[in-house]
Design an enzyme around this catalytic site. Structure first.
Site, PDB file in Angstrom:
ATOM      1  N   ILE A  61     -18.293  31.325  30.081  1.00 49.35           N
ATOM      2  CA  ILE A  61     -18.796  31.945  31.303  1.00 49.35           C
ATOM      3  C   ILE A  61     -20.323  32.004  31.297  1.00 49.35           C
ATOM      4  CG2 ILE A  61     -18.516  34.282  30.355  1.00 49.35           C
ATOM      5  CD1 ILE A  61     -17.718  35.133  33.284  1.00 49.35           C
ATOM      6  N   CYS A  62     -20.889  31.883  32.483  1.00 48.58           N
ATOM      7  CA  CYS A  62     -22.317  32.072  32.731  1.00 48.58           C
ATOM      8  C   CYS A  62     -23.164  30.986  32.055  1.00 48.58           C
ATOM      9  CB  CYS A  62     -22.726  33.483  32.308  1.00 48.58           C
ATOM     10  SG  CYS A  62     -24.237  34.087  33.059  1.00 48.58           S
ATOM     11  N   HIS A  63     -24.006  31.345  31.086  1.00 50.07           N
ATOM     12  CA  HIS A  63     -24.850  30.393  30.376  1.00 50.07           C
ATOM     13  C   HIS A  63     -24.127  29.755  29.185  1.00 50.07           C
ATOM     14  CE1 HIS A  63     -27.962  32.580  32.606  1.00 50.07           C
ATOM     15  NE2 HIS A  63     -28.783  31.566  32.359  1.00 50.07           N
ATOM     16  N   TRP A 106     -23.603  29.508  35.316  1.00 48.50           N
ATOM     17  CA  TRP A 106     -24.731  30.129  35.996  1.00 48.50           C
ATOM     18  C   TRP A 106     -25.520  28.997  36.660  1.00 48.50           C
ATOM     19  CZ3 TRP A 106     -25.917  34.837  37.419  1.00 48.50           C
ATOM     20  CH2 TRP A 106     -27.218  35.128  37.829  1.00 48.50           C
ATOM     21  N   SER A 128     -16.490  29.917  34.350  1.00 47.69           N
ATOM     22  CA  SER A 128     -16.856  30.770  35.484  1.00 47.69           C
ATOM     23  C   SER A 128     -18.368  30.937  35.493  1.00 47.69           C
ATOM     24  CB  SER A 128     -16.167  32.128  35.407  1.00 47.69           C
ATOM     25  OG  SER A 128     -14.812  32.028  35.760  1.00 47.69           O
TER      26      SER A 128
END
Length: 174
Positions: free
Chosen positions: A107-109, A128, A156
């Protein structure tokens, strides 16, 4: 049947909710979360740029094998995956996990670590927004969606996506 889930993080820079919410979801579903890091001791989580809680490391990533786990979760935060991608043992573990076909959720970075493991080429994923150019340059098909599943890879974009991320992770563990 209870499964063992590896959560791999660096010593600091972990976005707290991206560790704790999937961790709690996995635990509530009857599975065993295990915190891995390049070093033993504690890791420092953050609420964006503000230091939050410390969490104890269960095992060093160099002391475990992919066969010990049923899935891998890579929480984000900016500094966390940036540090992980410079650790050869962590990168090799991620690469081997991707090759294993077992679920990997980032998720994200966190996909930065997947880039370093050369595990995104030809894959459809999200992250991200600022990571999209790195992913595309590494051969990924980046999309702006809440949760993306491509084979064993679940991705995500940010903490707002955690409900969908957690739901998809739990479905992959069935």
């Amino acid at each position: 049947m209870s499964k063992k889930i590896a959560f791999l993080v660096a010593a600091e820079g972990i976005e707290r909710v991206e560790l704790t919410e999937p961790w709690d979801a996995v635990k509530a579903a009857g599975h065993e979360p295990v915190l891995l890091s390049p070093e033993t001791g504690e890791v420092q989580t953050f609420d964006h740029l503000t230091a939050a809680e410390k969490r104890p490391v269960d095992q060093a990533v160099g002391d475990v094998a992919v066969d010990d786990f049923d899935a891998l979760v890579l929480p984000g935060g900016v500094a966390n995956p940036d540090a992980l991608r410079t650790d050869a043992t962590a990168v090799a573990f991620v690469k081997d996990f991707m090759i294993s076909g077992k679920p990997v959720a980032a998720i994200c970075h966190a996909p930065w670590t997947l880039v370093e493991a050369d595990a995104v080429r030809g894959r459809r994923l999200t992250s991200w927004p600022s990571v999209q150019t790195d992913l595309r340059n590494a051969g990924a098909d980046w999309v702006d969606e809440e949760v993306v599943v491509d084979g064993n890879l679940i991705t995500s974009r940010n903490p707002d996506d955690l409900p969908a991320f957690n739901k998809t992770l739990l479905e992959a563990l069935k």
